[in-house]
Design a protein around this motif. Structure first.
Motif, PDB file in Angstrom:
ATOM      1  N   ARG A   7      51.726  -0.861  67.016  1.00 56.97           N
ATOM      2  CA  ARG A   7      50.998  -2.091  67.352  1.00 56.97           C
ATOM      3  C   ARG A   7      51.652  -2.714  68.578  1.00 56.97           C
ATOM      4  NH1 ARG A   7      50.504  -3.744  61.920  1.00 56.97           N
ATOM      5  NH2 ARG A   7      52.607  -4.574  61.993  1.00 56.97           N
ATOM      6  N   ASP A  32      41.608  -2.850  66.877  1.00 52.12           N
ATOM      7  CA  ASP A  32      41.079  -3.746  65.851  1.00 52.12           C
ATOM      8  C   ASP A  32      40.170  -4.767  66.537  1.00 52.12           C
ATOM      9  OD1 ASP A  32      40.620  -5.650  63.898  1.00 52.12           O
ATOM     10  OD2 ASP A  32      42.710  -5.754  63.235  1.00 52.12           O
ATOM     11  N   ASP A  34      38.896  -7.453  65.477  1.00 50.07           N
ATOM     12  CA  ASP A  34      39.298  -8.833  65.225  1.00 50.07           C
ATOM     13  C   ASP A  34      40.366  -9.286  66.219  1.00 50.07           C
ATOM     14  OD1 ASP A  34      37.548  -9.098  63.141  1.00 50.07           O
ATOM     15  OD2 ASP A  34      39.040  -8.713  61.575  1.00 50.07           O
ATOM     16  N   VAL A  35      41.211  -8.355  66.643  1.00 44.12           N
ATOM     17  CA  VAL A  35      42.231  -8.667  67.646  1.00 44.12           C
ATOM     18  C   VAL A  35      41.606  -8.700  69.038  1.00 44.12           C
ATOM     19  CG1 VAL A  35      44.368  -7.875  68.723  1.00 44.12           C
ATOM     20  CG2 VAL A  35      44.088  -7.714  66.241  1.00 44.12           C
ATOM     21  N   ALA A  98      48.472 -11.459  61.454  1.00 43.18           N
ATOM     22  CA  ALA A  98      49.036 -10.107  61.425  1.00 43.18           C
ATOM     23  C   ALA A  98      49.585  -9.779  60.044  1.00 43.18           C
ATOM     24  CB  ALA A  98      50.136  -9.978  62.479  1.00 43.18           C
ATOM     25  N   ARG A 101      46.680  -9.000  57.771  1.00 34.76           N
ATOM     26  CA  ARG A 101      46.179  -7.656  58.057  1.00 34.76           C
ATOM     27  C   ARG A 101      47.079  -6.594  57.432  1.00 34.76           C
ATOM     28  NH1 ARG A 101      47.598  -6.418  63.848  1.00 34.76           N
ATOM     29  NH2 ARG A 101      49.608  -6.415  62.751  1.00 34.76           N
TER      30      ARG A 101
END
Length: 464
Positions: A7, A32, A34-35, A98, A101
């Motif tokens: 990440r 991702d 959402d990110v 985070a 997640r």
């Protein structure tokens, strides 16, 4: 075999999760959505460059970095099962989103035969490991720094032996494939090689004058490592170890300068600890006042600030540097943040959102901490009654207007004395000196008084 989920650790060396978990790993990166929703174009461009470098590093060792897109809670278990991975390792992140997640991914892996293993990597000391004598997290940096400075640090990790696997055809996606246009700014090169070149150059020269020169933007006496630390293209233990080696070899004022730079690494970590224990600060004031702060949030003034057209030269230079380079010098970040919150009376969250969109080194903890400091709502914050004078700041930290003229070409032929007294000149004098540069959009002394009144209303009744 093991799957290592990258990440904010886009490197092989000095990567605790990659090196410390059992079994030989292959890599995985998951885009991702959402990110990506909260990502700025320069940051994504930098990340894609870093991913290309990381994939090449895997392939040079006969391994592979898998690239996927989707919800990590679905993609990570699916990929682990597909590759018969016994373990999925990853390095912790510290924001509230985070952590949520990661909890979902761990719960999803519990339904498979794959064991999740999480590691502490992005900062030197895990949240909760540096506390007050009462066991509470620090809210004042100075005391945190004293303990951080003297606390023993782990050694950098070597690159582990990777699992051999065939290359896959799935490429690292382009910006357009992810829904982004090409950035307008010149985004710096990413990857560990670029990070080490910056570190080597900085430690060979500029760091020894860091204490005296770091606040002067025209002198360029900063490391420019911030995007690399953000995305983990270089490990924090490697950077700190190199700095400590230099400290052991240096004496006198030069040593104090190196120590001053090291303290900036601790600031970065301090804000990560603050965010971990106070995840709500992303959207809420850390320091609360008895009454709401009555931000005025004038959209016209906000637009002028974003464009770098405020008529305050140092402010406009900073905002234009942000557009051109996806970067802004740290002293200037403080100046433009103070101007937005104390001169324009605009909520710090509006400025934070703009920085998040345009900064290549945007880091939730650091940016949030900096903005709340400037707005007098954060930890260890600037007292509300200490308000930067943008003209004084420009004269003090850019006396020859070298930085200003670099980013505000309308003032290129203007005498520095005129630039630093721009707000005092008559409209006719300003028009004669630089006809294409805008008039000041507010009057600093008047706005200073309004800011003081705004904060005094907010604190009224707190007993002080």
């Amino acid at each position: 075999m093991r799957l290592h989920w990258h990440r904010r650790d886009l490197r092989l060396a000095d990567n605790r999760g990659l090196a410390d978990a059992p079994e030989r790993p292959i890599g995985l990166f998951v885009f991702d959505d959402d990110v990506l929703t909260h990502a700025g174009t320069p940051r994504v461009a930098f990340m894609l460059d870093a991913l290309e470098a990381l994939r090449e590093a895997y392939r040079a060792r006969g391994s592979e970095l898998l690239v996927r897109r989707g919800d990590p809670a679905a993609v990570v278990p699916e990929t682990a099962v597909g590759y018969d991975a016994e373990i999925v390792s990853w390095n912790r992140d510290y924001s509230g989103l985070a952590r949520e997640r990661d909890d979902r991914v761990r719960e999803a892996l519990d339904t498979t035969d794959t064991t999740p293993q999480q590691f502490h990597d992005a900062i030197c000391h895990e949240p909760g490991s540096i506390t007050t004598n009462a066991g509470d997290p620090y809210s004042v940096y100075t005391y945190f720094w004293k303990k951080w400075r003297d606390r023993e640090k782990d050694d950098p990790r070597s690159v582990p032996t990777l699992a051999e696997t065939a290359r896959e055809d799935e490429p690292v996606p382009s910006l357009s494939a992810l829904g982004f246009d090409e950035p307008d700014a010149d985004v710096p090169a990413a990857g560990p090689d670029a990070a080490r070149r910056l570190l080597d150059s900085f430690l060979e020269s500029e760091v020894c004058r860091y204490e005296e020169a770091r606040d002067y933007p025209a002198q360029e006496c900063t490391s420019r490592l911030s995007p690399h630390l953000k995305f983990g293209t270089i490990g924090i233990r490697e950077v700190d170890a190199r700095v400590r080696e230099l400290l052991d070899e240096t004496a006198g004022e030069r040593r104090e300068s190196v120590e001053s730079f090291r303290s900036q690494l601790a600031w970065r970590e301090f804000y990560a600890h603050v965010l971990y224990f106070n995840p709500e600060v992303v959207a809420a004031n850390y320091k609360t006042y008895p009454n709401p702060i009555e931000w005025e949030n004038d959209e016209t003034l906000l637009g002028a600030w974003k464009r770098g057209e405020t008529g305050y030269p140092i402010v406009d230079a900073g905002m234009r540097q942000l557009r051109e380079e996806a970067f802004m010098h740290n002293r200037v970040r403080m100046i433009v943040a103070s101007f937005l919150t104390k001169d324009l009376l605009i909520d710090w969250r509006r400025g934070y959102a703009h920085f998040r969109e345009f900064l290549v080194d945007h880091d939730t903890a650091n940016d949030n901490g900096g903005w709340q400091w400037a707005a007098s709502t954060g930890t260890d914050a600037q007292p509300y009654f200490r308000i930067f004078n943008p003209m004084t700041q420009g004269e003090r930290y850019d006396p020859d207007a070298e930085y200003i003229k670099t980013y505000v070409p309308e003032l290129g032929d203007t005498d520095p004395a005129v630039i630093h007294t721009w707000h005092e000149r008559t409209p006719i004098e300003r028009a004669n000196a630089a006809p294409d540069y805008p008039e000041p959009i507010v009057e600093h002394s008047e706005r200073r008084e309004r800011a003081l009144e705004m904060f005094e209303r907010a604190r009224d009744g707190d007993g002080e």
